[in-house]
Design a protein around this motif. Structure first.
Motif, PDB file in Angstrom:
ATOM      1  N   UNK A 337       0.828  -1.206   0.000  1.00 53.13           N
ATOM      2  CA  UNK A 337       0.000   0.000   0.000  1.00 53.13           C
ATOM      3  C   UNK A 337       0.863   1.257   0.000  1.00 53.13           C
ATOM      4  N   UNK A 338       1.891   1.275   0.792  1.00 56.02           N
ATOM      5  CA  UNK A 338       2.749   2.455   0.850  1.00 56.02           C
ATOM      6  C   UNK A 338       3.590   2.625  -0.416  1.00 56.02           C
ATOM      7  N   UNK A 339       3.988   1.514  -1.035  1.00 55.40           N
ATOM      8  CA  UNK A 339       4.724   1.615  -2.315  1.00 55.40           C
ATOM      9  C   UNK A 339       3.837   2.211  -3.394  1.00 55.40           C
ATOM     10  N   UNK A 340       2.597   1.792  -3.444  1.00 57.51           N
ATOM     11  CA  UNK A 340       1.658   2.348  -4.424  1.00 57.51           C
ATOM     12  C   UNK A 340       1.467   3.842  -4.188  1.00 57.51           C
ATOM     13  N   UNK A 357      -7.673  10.526  -6.666  1.00 53.89           N
ATOM     14  CA  UNK A 357      -8.454  10.040  -7.799  1.00 53.89           C
ATOM     15  C   UNK A 357      -7.847   8.754  -8.371  1.00 53.89           C
ATOM     16  N   UNK A 358      -6.522   8.729  -8.515  1.00 53.96           N
ATOM     17  CA  UNK A 358      -5.887   7.538  -9.084  1.00 53.96           C
ATOM     18  C   UNK A 358      -5.993   6.342  -8.149  1.00 53.96           C
ATOM     19  N   UNK A 359      -5.815   6.562  -6.861  1.00 53.12           N
ATOM     20  CA  UNK A 359      -5.817   5.463  -5.908  1.00 53.12           C
ATOM     21  C   UNK A 359      -7.223   5.101  -5.412  1.00 53.12           C
ATOM     22  N   UNK A 360      -8.199   5.949  -5.788  1.00 53.23           N
ATOM     23  CA  UNK A 360      -9.597   5.716  -5.376  1.00 53.23           C
ATOM     24  C   UNK A 360      -9.727   5.719  -3.848  1.00 53.23           C
ATOM     25  N   UNK A 361      -9.098   6.717  -3.225  1.00 53.25           N
ATOM     26  CA  UNK A 361      -9.189   6.880  -1.769  1.00 53.25           C
ATOM     27  C   UNK A 361      -9.488   8.342  -1.464  1.00 53.25           C
ATOM     28  N   UNK A 362      -9.823   8.615  -0.217  1.00 47.61           N
ATOM     29  CA  UNK A 362     -10.130   9.975   0.227  1.00 47.61           C
ATOM     30  C   UNK A 362      -8.827  10.762   0.366  1.00 47.61           C
ATOM     31  N   UNK A 363      -8.843  12.082   0.062  1.00 47.45           N
ATOM     32  CA  UNK A 363      -7.630  12.887   0.228  1.00 47.45           C
ATOM     33  C   UNK A 363      -7.049  12.816   1.649  1.00 47.45           C
ATOM     34  N   UNK A 364      -7.934  12.645   2.648  1.00 47.93           N
ATOM     35  CA  UNK A 364      -7.444  12.532   4.015  1.00 47.93           C
ATOM     36  C   UNK A 364      -6.614  11.256   4.203  1.00 47.93           C
ATOM     37  N   UNK A 400       5.084  -4.087  -5.791  1.00 49.52           N
ATOM     38  CA  UNK A 400       4.960  -5.117  -4.750  1.00 49.52           C
ATOM     39  C   UNK A 400       6.332  -5.708  -4.446  1.00 49.52           C
ATOM     40  N   UNK A 401       7.187  -4.962  -3.793  1.00 50.03           N
ATOM     41  CA  UNK A 401       8.539  -5.470  -3.519  1.00 50.03           C
ATOM     42  C   UNK A 401       8.540  -6.463  -2.359  1.00 50.03           C
ATOM     43  N   UNK A 402       7.976  -7.653  -2.612  1.00 54.88           N
ATOM     44  CA  UNK A 402       7.873  -8.632  -1.545  1.00 54.88           C
ATOM     45  C   UNK A 402       9.213  -9.218  -1.133  1.00 54.88           C
ATOM     46  N   UNK A 403      10.218  -9.030  -1.987  1.00 54.45           N
ATOM     47  CA  UNK A 403      11.509  -9.653  -1.697  1.00 54.45           C
ATOM     48  C   UNK A 403      12.451  -8.741  -0.945  1.00 54.45           C
TER      49      UNK A 403
END
Length: 404
Positions: A337-340, A357-364, A400-403
């Motif tokens: 989530x933080x990488x995105x 708008x791009x992430x489809x979340x509230x500005x807050x 998604x830097x899972x490694x």
């Protein structure tokens, strides 16, 4: 020998030989006249090389009359391929010369047929005058057309052999030229000479096109690019060198011609830089196999940034680990989530409304996540150099830097 004619017949043949020899000039005039309408070059040869042609024609008649002494059984042996007089190698060479001079085979064989018809007309007329026996007359007719058929077959064989050998030689020379162009050890003078041998105009620029060797569709489409392209088969790739790929409509043509081939089109370079361009195209082909590049076809000049980033996977992984180290201790969901959010912030230069708008979340929510990121990265988020590094690590390394 069984099958030979009587002494009387031999006398008739001698008379026939003398009479036809006297007719040879008229015979050649008739042949030249008939050839002049459709094959003037042959007619001109008969006129300009008359003395040489007369000698050859007389030899032909003498051999023809000797064949007339044989019965039908012996003539059948000749028809089945026996080269009794050793003429076939000569007429094979005539066929080869016909191909070398860029003439078609049909005209040569037609000229043979015209010569045979004229010769038989004159020989038959004299044979009737001197009273050649009917059985000998029949053998004489058979001999004329067997002889011409054999000479025609010999010339056709020579023509086809020369055509095949010339094609093989040309392909070998084209292969040698392609190898020279892709070698960093070839000098320009040698390349010019090799190109002249195969009549390949040296272009100002060229590009390589690569397809996988186990892709029959790709190989087939590559083969349809035409003779202006030089084709090369290497151990790991099937390749073609395309001249002037940046010419009008050439890019659109390549895109259309290679669609579905799984091809990689190298960037256009001067000929002396083709070896380096080939190396870059091979790297692009590897990235296509790894599904990093997915275009169809892949044009290298559209993906130079990806090639720079991915040319050393271990080095890039180390770079990403370094850049994103502040996130390494987080759980996979939070880290993703933080990488995105960080990648979106870099793209939109900190514009929270655009990010929301791009992430489809509230500005807050954007504000909250950015507060987390600033706590993790500190003042380095305001460093232009560090921002460039983060952009590189996130843009080509995925979100998604899972490694880590």
């Amino acid at each position: 020998m069984a099958g030979r004619r009587t002494e009387t017949s031999d006398g008739k043949l001698a008379h026939l030989a003398a009479a036809t020899s006297q007719r040879l000039p008229r015979m050649l005039d008739d042949v030249a006249r008939l050839l002049d309408e459709h094959w003037p070059d042959y007619a001109e040869f008969i006129v300009t090389e008359r003395d040489e042609v007369l000698v050859s024609a007389n030899m032909f008649l003498q051999r023809l009359l000797r064949m007339a002494k044989w019965d039908i059984a012996e003539l059948s042996g000749i028809a089945e391929g026996a080269d009794r007089f050793g003429e076939q190698p000569l007429f094979e060479e005539i066929g080869r010369a016909q191909w070398q001079q860029g003439r078609d085979l049909t005209s040569l064989l037609s000229a043979y047929q015209i010569g045979a018809r004229v010769a038989w007309h004159h020989v038959a007329e004299v044979a009737l005058e001197v009273g050649v026996p009917s059985d000998m007359f029949a053998s004489l007719a058979e001999a004329v057309f067997i002889f011409v058929d054999q000479l025609s077959s010999a010339s056709a064989r020579g023509y086809v052999l020369e055509q095949s050998e010339s094609a093989a030689t040309r392909e070998r020379l084209r292969d040698e030229l392609a190898d020279m162009l892709l070698s960093d050890r070839s000098d320009s003078a040698a390349i010019r000479a090799a190109a002249a041998r195969v009549d390949w105009p040296l272009p100002r620029q060229a590009a390589v096109v690569l397809v996988e060797p186990d892709n029959p569709v790709g190989s087939a489409l590559l083969g349809r690019l035409g003779q202006s392209c030089l084709h090369v088969r290497r151990q790991r790739l099937v390749c073609a060198i395309v001249p002037d790929p940046g010419g009008p409509q050439r890019r659109q043509w390549l895109s259309s011609a290679l669609r579905g081939a799984g091809a990689v089109v190298g960037h256009a370079v001067a000929l002396e830089h083709l070896p380096a361009s080939m190396h870059i195209a091979e790297l692009a082909a590897q990235l296509r196999r790894d599904h990093v590049l997915t275009d169809d076809p892949v044009f290298v000049d559209e993906h130079l940034d990806s090639l720079i980033v991915h040319r050393d996977a271990k080095l890039f992984d180390a770079f990403r680990h370094q850049c994103l180290a502040p996130l390494a201790h987080l759980g996979p969901v939070t880290r993703k989530r933080l990488c995105e959010t960080l990648a979106c912030w870099l793209r939109h230069l900190g514009d929270r409304r655009a990010m929301a708008e791009e992430l489809h979340i509230h500005p807050q929510t954007v504000r909250y996540r950015m507060a987390q990121l600033r706590e993790l990265f500190g003042e380095s988020l305001d460093d232009p150099d560090n921002r460039r590094r983060l952009t590189l690590a996130l843009a080509w390394g995925g979100s998604e830097p899972d490694d880590l």
